[in-house]
Enzyme design. Structure first.
Site, PDB file in Angstrom:
ATOM      1  N   TYR A  53       9.139   5.448  12.323  1.00 16.39           N
ATOM      2  CA  TYR A  53       7.716   5.148  12.367  1.00 16.39           C
ATOM      3  C   TYR A  53       7.153   5.639  13.701  1.00 16.39           C
ATOM      4  O   TYR A  53       7.147   4.925  14.706  1.00 16.39           O
ATOM      5  CB  TYR A  53       7.464   3.654  12.190  1.00 16.39           C
ATOM      6  CG  TYR A  53       7.840   3.117  10.823  1.00 16.39           C
ATOM      7  CD1 TYR A  53       8.102   3.973   9.756  1.00 16.39           C
ATOM      8  CD2 TYR A  53       7.929   1.749  10.597  1.00 16.39           C
ATOM      9  CE1 TYR A  53       8.451   3.487   8.507  1.00 16.39           C
ATOM     10  CE2 TYR A  53       8.268   1.247   9.350  1.00 16.39           C
ATOM     11  CZ  TYR A  53       8.530   2.119   8.311  1.00 16.39           C
ATOM     12  OH  TYR A  53       8.873   1.622   7.079  1.00 16.39           O
ATOM     13  N   HIS A 128      17.475   3.266   5.084  1.00 15.01           N
ATOM     14  CA  HIS A 128      16.088   3.557   4.730  1.00 15.01           C
ATOM     15  C   HIS A 128      15.958   4.235   3.364  1.00 15.01           C
ATOM     16  O   HIS A 128      15.024   3.948   2.611  1.00 15.01           O
ATOM     17  CB  HIS A 128      15.452   4.432   5.817  1.00 15.01           C
ATOM     18  CG  HIS A 128      13.978   4.296   5.903  1.00 15.01           C
ATOM     19  ND1 HIS A 128      13.271   4.510   7.068  1.00 15.01           N
ATOM     20  CD2 HIS A 128      13.048   3.964   4.991  1.00 15.01           C
ATOM     21  CE1 HIS A 128      11.978   4.320   6.858  1.00 15.01           C
ATOM     22  NE2 HIS A 128      11.811   3.993   5.597  1.00 15.01           N
ATOM     23  N   SER A 208       4.227  -1.333   0.911  1.00 11.74           N
ATOM     24  CA  SER A 208       2.903  -0.971   0.373  1.00 11.74           C
ATOM     25  C   SER A 208       2.526  -1.909  -0.761  1.00 11.74           C
ATOM     26  O   SER A 208       2.162  -1.466  -1.861  1.00 11.74           O
ATOM     27  CB  SER A 208       2.881   0.482  -0.100  1.00 11.74           C
ATOM     28  OG  SER A 208       2.892   1.375   0.983  1.00 11.74           O
ATOM     29  N   PRO A 209       2.586  -3.235  -0.542  1.00 15.97           N
ATOM     30  CA  PRO A 209       2.342  -4.187  -1.624  1.00 15.97           C
ATOM     31  C   PRO A 209       0.894  -4.236  -2.097  1.00 15.97           C
ATOM     32  O   PRO A 209       0.623  -4.804  -3.155  1.00 15.97           O
ATOM     33  CB  PRO A 209       2.754  -5.526  -1.002  1.00 15.97           C
ATOM     34  CG  PRO A 209       2.494  -5.344   0.459  1.00 15.97           C
ATOM     35  CD  PRO A 209       2.861  -3.915   0.733  1.00 15.97           C
ATOM     36  N   LEU A 210      -0.020  -3.653  -1.341  1.00 16.77           N
ATOM     37  CA  LEU A 210      -1.433  -3.715  -1.701  1.00 16.77           C
ATOM     38  C   LEU A 210      -1.908  -2.457  -2.420  1.00 16.77           C
ATOM     39  O   LEU A 210      -3.107  -2.240  -2.579  1.00 16.77           O
ATOM     40  CB  LEU A 210      -2.291  -3.954  -0.456  1.00 16.77           C
ATOM     41  CG  LEU A 210      -1.985  -5.247   0.310  1.00 16.77           C
ATOM     42  CD1 LEU A 210      -2.818  -5.333   1.576  1.00 16.77           C
ATOM     43  CD2 LEU A 210      -2.213  -6.469  -0.576  1.00 16.77           C
ATOM     44  N   GLY A 211      -0.975  -1.617  -2.845  1.00 14.31           N
ATOM     45  CA  GLY A 211      -1.349  -0.394  -3.558  1.00 14.31           C
ATOM     46  C   GLY A 211      -2.185  -0.698  -4.784  1.00 14.31           C
ATOM     47  O   GLY A 211      -1.838  -1.536  -5.595  1.00 14.31           O
TER      48      GLY A 211
END
Length: 299
Positions: A53, A128, A208-211
Site C-alpha cells: 500500500y 496477499h 472493499s465492502p462498500l462496493g
C-alpha cells in the site's frame, strides 16, 4: 462497539482498511493520522494494512509506517489493537499489482514489515494473493515457518477460493484464523468462501465492502461518499436515519458472525460513520429487501 472473534482474539466488529491513506489521492499525513485516531476513538481495534500500500514505484511500506506513527502518537491505550498486514504483492511504477509468493520473498517481506511496524511479532500476517508460479503449499509453508519462529502470531490468506482455504487449513490448522476476500453488494462471488469460513471458524474480512454503495480506493481518488444512486440500501438508510454505508456494513455483519468488514476511509468523518454500523440492527424484513434488491446495485 461490538466485538467478534478472530482466532483466540476479540476484535471490533468493524475494522479499518487503511489502504486509502497511501494510494494515489491519499490525504496529507495530518488528516491520515486523524483518520486512524478517529477509528481508535470509535472503538475500532482491527487495522488492516499491507507492504504494497504505497504510491506506484515508491518504497514499499508507506501504509505500515503510517499505522505505526498513528499508534505511537495516539493518546489512549492501544494494547488491544490488532494490526494485520500482508505480503506477496508489489506496486511497480506502471501502477500494476504484481504477485510474488516465494517463501524467500514472503519471509523477507515479513521481516521488513516487522521493522516498519516496530513490533516484536506481527499480530496477523496474511498471504496477499496466490502466486500461480509458486506451489500454494510452499507459500503457506512460509507462513508456518514464520509462526514457528515467533515472527507472526496468527496467519491468514487473501484473494483465495474454497480449495485453497482447505489446503491452507490442512497446513496451518487452528493457526489459520482469517480469509480476506472482496465481498460487497456489487461483488458477491465469495459466498462459498464465506460459508466455508463459518464452517471452519475462520474470520471472513471483506475488502472493499462498500462496493456498489461507494467507490473503492482501487477505482481512484474520491472526495465524496461516492454513492451510486437510489437503491434498497439508501431507502433502508432513510428509515433508520443513517448513511447507506452504515446499512451496507450492517447487512454484511448480519451475513455471518464470522464477518468483520474492513471499510476504507480517508477522513475521520467516514471512519466514525462506519464504526457506528456495529450498533445498527436491521430487521428481518429489511434484510430480505436488501437481498432481493441487490440487482439494483451496479459495480
Amino acid at each position: 462497539m461490538r466485538y467478534r472473534a478472530l482466532g483466540d482474539l476479540r476484535v471490533s466488529a468493524v475494522g479499518l482498511g487503511a489502504m486509502p491513506l497511501s494510494l494515489p489521492g491519499r490525504p496529507d499525513e495530518r488528516r491520515a493520522l486523524a483518520t486512524v485516531h478517529a477509528a481508535l476513538d470509535a472503538g475500532v481495534t482491527l487495522l488492516d494494512t499491507a507492504d504494497s500500500y504505497h504510491l506506484p514505484g515508491a518504497e514499499p511500506g508507506h501504509n505500515e509506517r503510517l499505522i505505526a506513527r498513528a499508534l505511537a502518537s495516539y493518546g489512549g491505550d492501544t494494547s488491544d489493537v490488532l494490526v494485520t498486514t500482508k505480503g506477496g504483492r508489489g506496486r511497480p511504477a506502471d501502477g500494476s499489482w504484481t504477485v510474488t509468493g516465494s517463501p524467500r520473498h514472503l519471509k523477507a517481506a515479513a521481516e521488513s514489515s516487522l521493522q516498519r511496524l516496530g513490533v516484536d511479532a506481527i499480530g496477523l500476517y496474511q498471504l496477499h494473493k496466490p502466486d500461480p508460479a509458486v506451489p500454494y503449499e510452499e507459500s503457506v509453508g512460509a507462513l508456518r515457518e514464520l509462526l514457528d519462529e515467533g515472527k507472526i502470531r496468527l496467519a491468514g490468506i487473501s484473494n483465495t477460493d474454497t480449495g485453497l482455504i482447505r489446503r491452507a487449513h490442512a497446513i496451518l490448522g487452528d493457526r489459520l484464523v482469517s480469509v480476506q476476500n472482496q465481498y460487497s453488494p456489487a461483488v458477491r462471488d465469495s459466498e462459498p468462501e464465506l460459508r466455508l469460513c463459518a464452517e471452519l471458524g475462520l474470520a471472513f474480512l471483506p475488502w472493499s465492502p462498500l462496493g456498489g454503495i461507494s467507490r473503492s480506493s482501487l477505482d481512484g481518488p474520491q472526495d465524496t461518499d461516492g454513492a451510486t444512486g437510489s437503491t434498497a440500501f439508501h431507502s433502508v438508510a432513510r428509515e433508520h436515519g443513517v448513511s447507506p454505508q452504515q446499512v451496507c456494513l450492517a447487512w454484511l455483519l448480519a451475513k455471518s458472525p464470522t464477518v468483520i468488514p474492513i471499510p476504507g476511509a480517508s477522513r475521520p468523518e467516514s471512519v466514525r460513520d462506519s464504526a457506528q454500523a456495529a450498533e445498527l440492527t436491521l430487521t428481518a424484513a429489511q434484510l430480505t429487501r436488501l437481498d432481493q434488491n441487490l440487482k439494483e446495485v451496479r459495480p
